[in-house]
Design a protein around this motif. Structure first.
Motif, PDB file in Angstrom:
ATOM      1  N   VAL A  70       0.855  -1.185   0.000  1.00 21.70           N
ATOM      2  CA  VAL A  70       0.000   0.000   0.000  1.00 21.70           C
ATOM      3  C   VAL A  70       0.887   1.229   0.000  1.00 21.70           C
ATOM      4  N   HIS A  71       0.270   2.401  -0.220  1.00 22.32           N
ATOM      5  CA  HIS A  71       1.023   3.651  -0.253  1.00 22.32           C
ATOM      6  C   HIS A  71       1.447   4.043   1.166  1.00 22.32           C
ATOM      7  N   GLY A  72       2.743   4.234   1.353  1.00 25.35           N
ATOM      8  CA  GLY A  72       3.242   4.686   2.635  1.00 25.35           C
ATOM      9  C   GLY A  72       3.234   6.196   2.748  1.00 25.35           C
ATOM     10  N   LEU A  73       3.628   6.696   3.897  1.00 24.22           N
ATOM     11  CA  LEU A  73       3.594   8.130   4.149  1.00 24.22           C
ATOM     12  C   LEU A  73       4.677   8.892   3.397  1.00 24.22           C
ATOM     13  N   ASP A  74       5.680   8.159   2.875  1.00 19.15           N
ATOM     14  CA  ASP A  74       6.770   8.829   2.162  1.00 19.15           C
ATOM     15  C   ASP A  74       6.782   8.498   0.674  1.00 19.15           C
TER      16      ASP A  74
ATOM     17  N   LEU B 298       8.761  18.613  -1.360  1.00 20.50           N
ATOM     18  CA  LEU B 298       8.758  20.048  -1.059  1.00 20.50           C
ATOM     19  C   LEU B 298      10.086  20.724  -1.361  1.00 20.50           C
ATOM     20  N   ASP B 299      11.155  19.937  -1.500  1.00 22.61           N
ATOM     21  CA  ASP B 299      12.453  20.536  -1.804  1.00 22.61           C
ATOM     22  C   ASP B 299      12.615  20.842  -3.286  1.00 22.61           C
ATOM     23  N   SER B 300      11.681  20.378  -4.104  1.00 24.32           N
ATOM     24  CA  SER B 300      11.795  20.639  -5.538  1.00 24.32           C
ATOM     25  C   SER B 300      11.399  22.083  -5.840  1.00 24.32           C
ATOM     26  N   ASP B 301      11.811  22.559  -7.023  1.00 26.11           N
ATOM     27  CA  ASP B 301      11.534  23.939  -7.399  1.00 26.11           C
ATOM     28  C   ASP B 301      10.066  24.174  -7.728  1.00 26.11           C
ATOM     29  N   ASP B 302       9.348  23.100  -8.047  1.00 23.64           N
ATOM     30  CA  ASP B 302       7.950  23.249  -8.442  1.00 23.64           C
ATOM     31  C   ASP B 302       7.013  22.507  -7.497  1.00 23.64           C
ATOM     32  N   ALA B 303       7.269  22.619  -6.195  1.00 26.21           N
ATOM     33  CA  ALA B 303       6.397  21.955  -5.224  1.00 26.21           C
ATOM     34  C   ALA B 303       4.986  22.529  -5.268  1.00 26.21           C
ATOM     35  N   ALA B 304       4.873  23.833  -5.448  1.00 32.67           N
ATOM     36  CA  ALA B 304       3.558  24.468  -5.541  1.00 32.67           C
ATOM     37  C   ALA B 304       3.100  24.486  -6.993  1.00 32.67           C
ATOM     38  N   HIS B 305       1.826  24.205  -7.180  1.00 30.67           N
ATOM     39  CA  HIS B 305       1.233  24.197  -8.524  1.00 30.67           C
ATOM     40  C   HIS B 305       0.084  25.213  -8.554  1.00 30.67           C
ATOM     41  N   PRO B 306       0.423  26.510  -8.628  1.00 30.87           N
ATOM     42  CA  PRO B 306      -0.628  27.537  -8.589  1.00 30.87           C
ATOM     43  C   PRO B 306      -1.605  27.433  -9.750  1.00 30.87           C
ATOM     44  N   ASP B 307      -1.159  26.947 -10.922  1.00 30.36           N
ATOM     45  CA  ASP B 307      -2.083  26.817 -12.046  1.00 30.36           C
ATOM     46  C   ASP B 307      -3.177  25.791 -11.730  1.00 30.36           C
ATOM     47  N   THR B 308      -2.802  24.716 -11.043  1.00 31.51           N
ATOM     48  CA  THR B 308      -3.792  23.717 -10.643  1.00 31.51           C
ATOM     49  C   THR B 308      -4.773  24.314  -9.640  1.00 31.51           C
TER      50      THR B 308
ATOM     51  N   ALA C 189       2.902  11.897  11.134  1.00 30.25           N
ATOM     52  CA  ALA C 189       1.634  12.624  11.061  1.00 30.25           C
ATOM     53  C   ALA C 189       1.684  13.915  11.869  1.00 30.25           C
ATOM     54  N   TYR C 190       2.349  13.870  13.004  1.00 27.25           N
ATOM     55  CA  TYR C 190       2.402  15.042  13.883  1.00 27.25           C
ATOM     56  C   TYR C 190       3.402  16.085  13.380  1.00 27.25           C
ATOM     57  N   HIS C 191       4.623  15.647  13.105  1.00 24.90           N
ATOM     58  CA  HIS C 191       5.678  16.614  12.779  1.00 24.90           C
ATOM     59  C   HIS C 191       5.670  17.003  11.293  1.00 24.90           C
ATOM     60  N   THR C 192       5.593  16.004  10.409  1.00 29.93           N
ATOM     61  CA  THR C 192       5.691  16.286   8.974  1.00 29.93           C
ATOM     62  C   THR C 192       4.374  16.786   8.408  1.00 29.93           C
ATOM     63  N   PHE C 193       3.279  16.107   8.763  1.00 27.91           N
ATOM     64  CA  PHE C 193       1.972  16.468   8.204  1.00 27.91           C
ATOM     65  C   PHE C 193       1.390  17.671   8.940  1.00 27.91           C
TER      66      PHE C 193
ATOM     67  N   ARG D  87      -4.887  19.137  -1.380  1.00 29.56           N
ATOM     68  CA  ARG D  87      -4.666  17.767  -1.837  1.00 29.56           C
ATOM     69  C   ARG D  87      -4.062  17.706  -3.246  1.00 29.56           C
ATOM     70  N   ASN D  88      -4.434  18.635  -4.122  1.00 31.36           N
ATOM     71  CA  ASN D  88      -4.136  18.492  -5.549  1.00 31.36           C
ATOM     72  C   ASN D  88      -3.113  19.467  -6.108  1.00 31.36           C
ATOM     73  N   ALA D  89      -2.773  20.510  -5.371  1.00 31.50           N
ATOM     74  CA  ALA D  89      -1.946  21.576  -5.950  1.00 31.50           C
ATOM     75  C   ALA D  89      -0.603  21.757  -5.269  1.00 31.50           C
ATOM     76  N   ILE D  90      -0.234  20.838  -4.375  1.00 34.35           N
ATOM     77  CA  ILE D  90       1.053  20.946  -3.676  1.00 34.35           C
ATOM     78  C   ILE D  90       1.708  19.571  -3.649  1.00 34.35           C
ATOM     79  N   ALA D  91       2.987  19.523  -4.039  1.00 36.06           N
ATOM     80  CA  ALA D  91       3.747  18.266  -4.026  1.00 36.06           C
ATOM     81  C   ALA D  91       4.336  18.060  -2.632  1.00 36.06           C
ATOM     82  N   TRP D  92       3.495  17.619  -1.714  1.00 32.39           N
ATOM     83  CA  TRP D  92       3.929  17.501  -0.323  1.00 32.39           C
ATOM     84  C   TRP D  92       5.074  16.512  -0.139  1.00 32.39           C
ATOM     85  N   LEU D  93       5.176  15.547  -1.028  1.00 29.84           N
ATOM     86  CA  LEU D  93       6.229  14.543  -0.903  1.00 29.84           C
ATOM     87  C   LEU D  93       7.520  14.978  -1.591  1.00 29.84           C
TER      88      LEU D  93
END
Length: 377
Positions: free
Chosen positions: A8-12, A285-295, A349-353, A277-283
């Motif tokens: 299943v999908h893990g938290l990372d 965040l260090d990338s240059d395009d973590a935020a997706h304002p167009d979405t 869940a507490y610290h990262t999320f 849920r759909n416009a931020i690459a939470w996994l």
């Protein structure tokens, strides 16, 4: 299939062993004897990679069905019935929500031993994003626009649904803390009825830590949220919970899935959740395009094409974003700490999320996303 084979999908974003054993053919066959029109059950064709329950597509004499199993500590039959009642209301109002099937006794939620089951009719269309990991941005702007419009339609259909709040805090997207005049005191008042969360929090200086999380964002919210009409909402408006007529940009949404997080909140809370849920690459965040304002803009544009939003609502929507996740994040802490007993996942869940997602909105990328949404006003 054994638990060692199924992932299943893990938290990372990695695939991990499931918390719950996958459904088996013998288990499903026994369950579906309670549904005479479906028995006997055939093969299991697909196991869901979602981690908080076990679910699968199952062949039956009447076609395929979607079977989902929860531990009784997570969902009782009564708690599931609240969710199913909301789904039925929406379906009757024209929202394409697959039917939850009743067993021979008329129940849509079946309690058997340690487990609670539900059986859904198959969803129409293509489950285009079913393998997409949660917290993965949606790059298709046409699909984001369609998702925003369907969310607005769902909110219109939900008006008039007056059921009381869900009877659980566990793995539900509620909004009590973000709405509270003093969220820390509100949380403290909840803890006697949430002993698993209380045990986790008593190990740390949670008032100081969560106070720092709320401080930059909460003061400008409380009075404005008091004016928002109460509304039952989806709570997990990610593209993986939608089915489509096709993969192209003209595709329409054919089914709305997974109301497990649904609760009585308010419309802007649900729309802010959709952006989060759909416009931020939470996994990533260090990338240059973590935020997706167009979405984010496409979601809002699709929404307000169906359900107008004035400038005051747009600014409130932006201000909600840093804290829209906190009630659910604490419920995940409670789930991992008290139900699956995974201290490592509870800490994530507490610290990262919970804390990390809020803190990200103080970064240049987070502030840029704010401004992109505010510009829509």
């Amino acid at each position: 299939m054994t638990a060692n084979e199924h992932r299943v999908h893990g938290l990372d974003a990695t695939d991990v062993h499931p918390d719950w054993p996958p459904l088996t053919t013998a288990e499903v066959a026994a369950l579906l004897t309670r549904y005479p029109s479906l028995a006997p059950a055939g093969a299991i064709r697909w196991h869901s990679p979602r981690p908080l329950s076990a679910a699968a597509l199952v062949d039956t004499t009447a076609g395929s069905v979607f079977v989902k199993r929860h531990h009784r500590r997570v969902r009782t039959a009564a708690t599931l019935a609240q969710e199913h009642a909301f789904m039925a209301w929406l379906r009757q109002a024209g929202v394409p929500v697959p039917a939850v099937l009743a067993d021979a006794t008329g129940n849509t939620a079946v309690a058997l031993g340690d487990w609670t089951y539900e059986v859904h009719a198959p969803a129409a269309g293509i489950d285009l994003y079913r393998e997409t990991t949660s917290w993965t941005p949606l790059p298709d702007l046409a699909h984001a626009h369609a998702a925003g419009a369907m969310l607005a339609s769902l909110h219109e259909a939900a008006e008039g649904y007056t059921a009381e709040q869900r009877d659980t805090q566990l793995l539900v997207a509620r909004s009590e803390l973000v709405e509270a005049s003093d969220p820390l005191d509100t949380l403290a008042a909840q803890l006697p009825t949430r002993p698993g969360l209380a045990r986790y929090l008593e190990q740390r200086d949670w008032r100081s830590e969560l106070g720092a999380t709320f401080a930059p964002f909460h003061s400008r919210l409380h009075a404005r949220l008091a004016t928002q009409p109460r509304l039952w909402t989806h709570g997990d408006w990610h593209v993986s919970n939608l089915c489509w007529s096709g993969a192209g940009p003209q595709a329409s949404i054919t089914a709305v899935l997974d109301f497990g997080l649904a609760a009585r909140t308010f419309a802007l809370f649900d729309l802010a959740t959709a952006i989060e849920r759909n416009a931020i690459a939470w996994l990533a965040l260090d990338s240059d395009d973590a935020a997706h304002p167009d979405t984010a803009r496409a979601l809002v544009d699709g929404y307000r094409a169906q359900r107008p939003l004035d400038s005051t609502q747009i600014h409130l929507l932006a201000d909600l974003l840093p804290l829209v996740h906190v009630d659910f994040a604490l419920s995940e802490v409670e789930y991992f700490s008290a139900v699956t007993r995974s201290p490592q996942n509870a800490d994530v869940a507490y610290h990262t999320f919970l804390r990390g997602h809020a803190a990200w909105f103080g970064t240049p990328a987070g502030q840029a996303l704010f401004e992109a949404i505010r510009a829509l006003a």
